[in-house]
Design a protein around this motif. Sequence first.
Motif, PDB file in Angstrom:
ATOM      1  N   THR A  91      36.234  59.795  34.809  1.00 39.98           N
ATOM      2  CA  THR A  91      37.162  60.615  34.035  1.00 39.98           C
ATOM      3  C   THR A  91      38.341  59.800  33.532  1.00 39.98           C
ATOM      4  N   HIS A  92      38.765  58.797  34.308  1.00 41.57           N
ATOM      5  CA  HIS A  92      39.861  57.934  33.895  1.00 41.57           C
ATOM      6  C   HIS A  92      39.861  56.668  34.746  1.00 41.57           C
ATOM      7  N   GLY A  93      40.500  55.617  34.211  1.00 38.57           N
ATOM      8  CA  GLY A  93      40.575  54.363  34.937  1.00 38.57           C
ATOM      9  C   GLY A  93      41.612  53.439  34.325  1.00 38.57           C
ATOM     10  N   LEU A  94      42.096  52.524  35.152  1.00 36.68           N
ATOM     11  CA  LEU A  94      43.132  51.583  34.774  1.00 36.68           C
ATOM     12  C   LEU A  94      42.542  50.180  34.760  1.00 36.68           C
ATOM     13  N   VAL A  95      42.596  49.509  33.607  1.00 41.77           N
ATOM     14  CA  VAL A  95      42.034  48.165  33.456  1.00 41.77           C
ATOM     15  C   VAL A  95      43.131  47.200  33.033  1.00 41.77           C
ATOM     16  N   SER A  96      42.862  45.897  33.179  1.00 37.67           N
ATOM     17  CA  SER A  96      43.811  44.888  32.715  1.00 37.67           C
ATOM     18  C   SER A  96      43.739  44.785  31.200  1.00 37.67           C
ATOM     19  N   LEU A  97      44.774  44.232  30.603  1.00 38.11           N
ATOM     20  CA  LEU A  97      44.772  44.038  29.161  1.00 38.11           C
ATOM     21  C   LEU A  97      43.681  43.056  28.762  1.00 38.11           C
ATOM     22  N   ASP A  98      43.456  42.037  29.579  1.00 34.34           N
ATOM     23  CA  ASP A  98      42.371  41.079  29.286  1.00 34.34           C
ATOM     24  C   ASP A  98      41.026  41.788  29.225  1.00 34.34           C
TER      25      ASP A  98
ATOM     26  N   LEU B 299      35.115  55.350  30.086  1.00 33.53           N
ATOM     27  CA  LEU B 299      36.206  56.094  30.708  1.00 33.53           C
ATOM     28  C   LEU B 299      36.650  57.240  29.814  1.00 33.53           C
ATOM     29  N   GLY B 300      36.822  58.377  30.375  1.00 32.05           N
ATOM     30  CA  GLY B 300      37.321  59.498  29.590  1.00 32.05           C
ATOM     31  C   GLY B 300      38.742  59.260  29.117  1.00 32.05           C
ATOM     32  N   ALA B 301      39.563  58.673  29.961  1.00 28.19           N
ATOM     33  CA  ALA B 301      40.940  58.333  29.636  1.00 28.19           C
ATOM     34  C   ALA B 301      41.183  56.896  30.092  1.00 28.19           C
ATOM     35  N   VAL B 302      41.762  56.104  29.200  1.00 28.22           N
ATOM     36  CA  VAL B 302      41.951  54.677  29.484  1.00 28.22           C
ATOM     37  C   VAL B 302      43.413  54.382  29.757  1.00 28.22           C
ATOM     38  N   GLY B 303      43.647  53.667  30.851  1.00 30.65           N
ATOM     39  CA  GLY B 303      44.967  53.143  31.171  1.00 30.65           C
ATOM     40  C   GLY B 303      44.879  51.632  31.213  1.00 30.65           C
ATOM     41  N   VAL B 304      45.986  50.957  30.912  1.00 27.24           N
ATOM     42  CA  VAL B 304      45.987  49.496  30.886  1.00 27.24           C
ATOM     43  C   VAL B 304      47.191  48.969  31.671  1.00 27.24           C
ATOM     44  N   ARG B 305      46.942  47.904  32.454  1.00 28.16           N
ATOM     45  CA  ARG B 305      47.998  47.211  33.203  1.00 28.16           C
ATOM     46  C   ARG B 305      48.456  46.018  32.379  1.00 28.16           C
ATOM     47  N   ILE B 306      49.770  45.894  32.183  1.00 29.22           N
ATOM     48  CA  ILE B 306      50.293  44.753  31.451  1.00 29.22           C
ATOM     49  C   ILE B 306      51.512  44.192  32.162  1.00 29.22           C
ATOM     50  N   ALA B 307      51.812  42.936  31.880  1.00 37.82           N
ATOM     51  CA  ALA B 307      53.018  42.301  32.405  1.00 37.82           C
ATOM     52  C   ALA B 307      54.191  42.642  31.496  1.00 37.82           C
ATOM     53  N   GLY B 308      55.394  42.539  32.021  1.00 35.07           N
ATOM     54  CA  GLY B 308      56.586  42.854  31.255  1.00 35.07           C
ATOM     55  C   GLY B 308      56.831  41.935  30.080  1.00 35.07           C
ATOM     56  N   ASP B 309      56.191  40.776  30.074  1.00 36.42           N
ATOM     57  CA  ASP B 309      56.389  39.841  28.962  1.00 36.42           C
ATOM     58  C   ASP B 309      55.268  39.914  27.918  1.00 36.42           C
TER      59      ASP B 309
ATOM     60  N   TRP C 299      44.834  49.535  20.273  1.00 38.33           N
ATOM     61  CA  TRP C 299      44.392  50.502  21.278  1.00 38.33           C
ATOM     62  C   TRP C 299      45.375  51.644  21.479  1.00 38.33           C
ATOM     63  N   VAL C 300      46.539  51.579  20.871  1.00 33.91           N
ATOM     64  CA  VAL C 300      47.627  52.497  21.211  1.00 33.91           C
ATOM     65  C   VAL C 300      47.239  53.972  21.080  1.00 33.91           C
ATOM     66  N   ASP C 301      46.405  54.303  20.117  1.00 36.93           N
ATOM     67  CA  ASP C 301      45.998  55.704  19.947  1.00 36.93           C
ATOM     68  C   ASP C 301      44.965  56.162  20.968  1.00 36.93           C
ATOM     69  N   ARG C 302      44.373  55.226  21.691  1.00 40.24           N
ATOM     70  CA  ARG C 302      43.332  55.588  22.665  1.00 40.24           C
ATOM     71  C   ARG C 302      43.786  55.459  24.108  1.00 40.24           C
ATOM     72  N   LEU C 303      44.997  54.965  24.317  1.00 37.13           N
ATOM     73  CA  LEU C 303      45.498  54.769  25.672  1.00 37.13           C
ATOM     74  C   LEU C 303      46.204  56.030  26.175  1.00 37.13           C
ATOM     75  N   HIS C 304      45.967  56.340  27.445  1.00 36.30           N
ATOM     76  CA  HIS C 304      46.626  57.474  28.081  1.00 36.30           C
ATOM     77  C   HIS C 304      47.730  57.020  29.031  1.00 36.30           C
TER      78      HIS C 304
ATOM     79  N   ASP D 159      58.266  51.220  18.115  1.00 34.81           N
ATOM     80  CA  ASP D 159      57.556  50.433  17.101  1.00 34.81           C
ATOM     81  C   ASP D 159      56.095  50.846  16.933  1.00 34.81           C
ATOM     82  N   LEU D 160      55.431  51.164  18.056  1.00 32.99           N
ATOM     83  CA  LEU D 160      54.010  51.512  17.990  1.00 32.99           C
ATOM     84  C   LEU D 160      53.765  53.023  18.021  1.00 32.99           C
ATOM     85  N   GLY D 161      54.795  53.803  18.295  1.00 32.27           N
ATOM     86  CA  GLY D 161      54.629  55.253  18.326  1.00 32.27           C
ATOM     87  C   GLY D 161      53.796  55.753  19.491  1.00 32.27           C
ATOM     88  N   TYR D 162      53.748  54.987  20.580  1.00 37.14           N
ATOM     89  CA  TYR D 162      52.938  55.361  21.742  1.00 37.14           C
ATOM     90  C   TYR D 162      53.486  56.637  22.378  1.00 37.14           C
ATOM     91  N   ARG D 163      52.596  57.601  22.647  1.00 38.91           N
ATOM     92  CA  ARG D 163      52.990  58.898  23.178  1.00 38.91           C
ATOM     93  C   ARG D 163      52.482  59.158  24.602  1.00 38.91           C
TER      94      ARG D 163
END
Length: 174
Positions: free
Chosen positions: A28-35, A48-58, A67-72, A96-100
């Motif tokens: 139903t959902h999962g968190l993956v790395s940006l790579d 994945l029904g809903a996609v989450g992504v882990r990123i570093a602050g830099d 991917w911004v429109d498909r990320l939850h 800038d990206l309008g991420y909601r």
Amino acid sequence: MHLLKLTPGRRVHDWPEIDDDTALSPQTHGLVSLDRLERDGEAVVRALGAVGVRIAGDTEPARLAPWVDRLHLVEIAFPDFKDGRGFTLAIRLRKDLGYRGEVRATGPLLPDQARFLARCGFDSLAVSSNREPVARAALARFEVPMQSTALDQVRADRPATALERRHDAKFAVA
């Protein structure tokens, strides 16, 4: 770890983490790395029904643009409480990206930073159980912001600052 909700009305919940070398299976959902997202993007979205992504602050926000429109969920990892790049990244994602979707902070942040995280567009904060009460108290400490943020330019529901409230009260028509 506990999730501290920073944004009223936003639902937050735990997301299962999927390692880069783990085979994808329908969930139903999962968190993956940006790579992983950049490497296997369409397969990740299909599995994945809903996609989450882990990123570093830099991380450069442009990497998330396709991917911004498909990320939850975007989970931003702070390497240190003194590193403010994650704050800027959250603002750039929103403005800038309008991420909601949900933006979550992780890492060794101070409880007093919870209010600033919320003001920069974060919806949740992963905190250790022993620091959760202190972070909740920090969120409740100030109800009125002293100044607006860059995000306030794009938010219809932004809170009035202390100066705006003072001005409105001074010039209110009786």
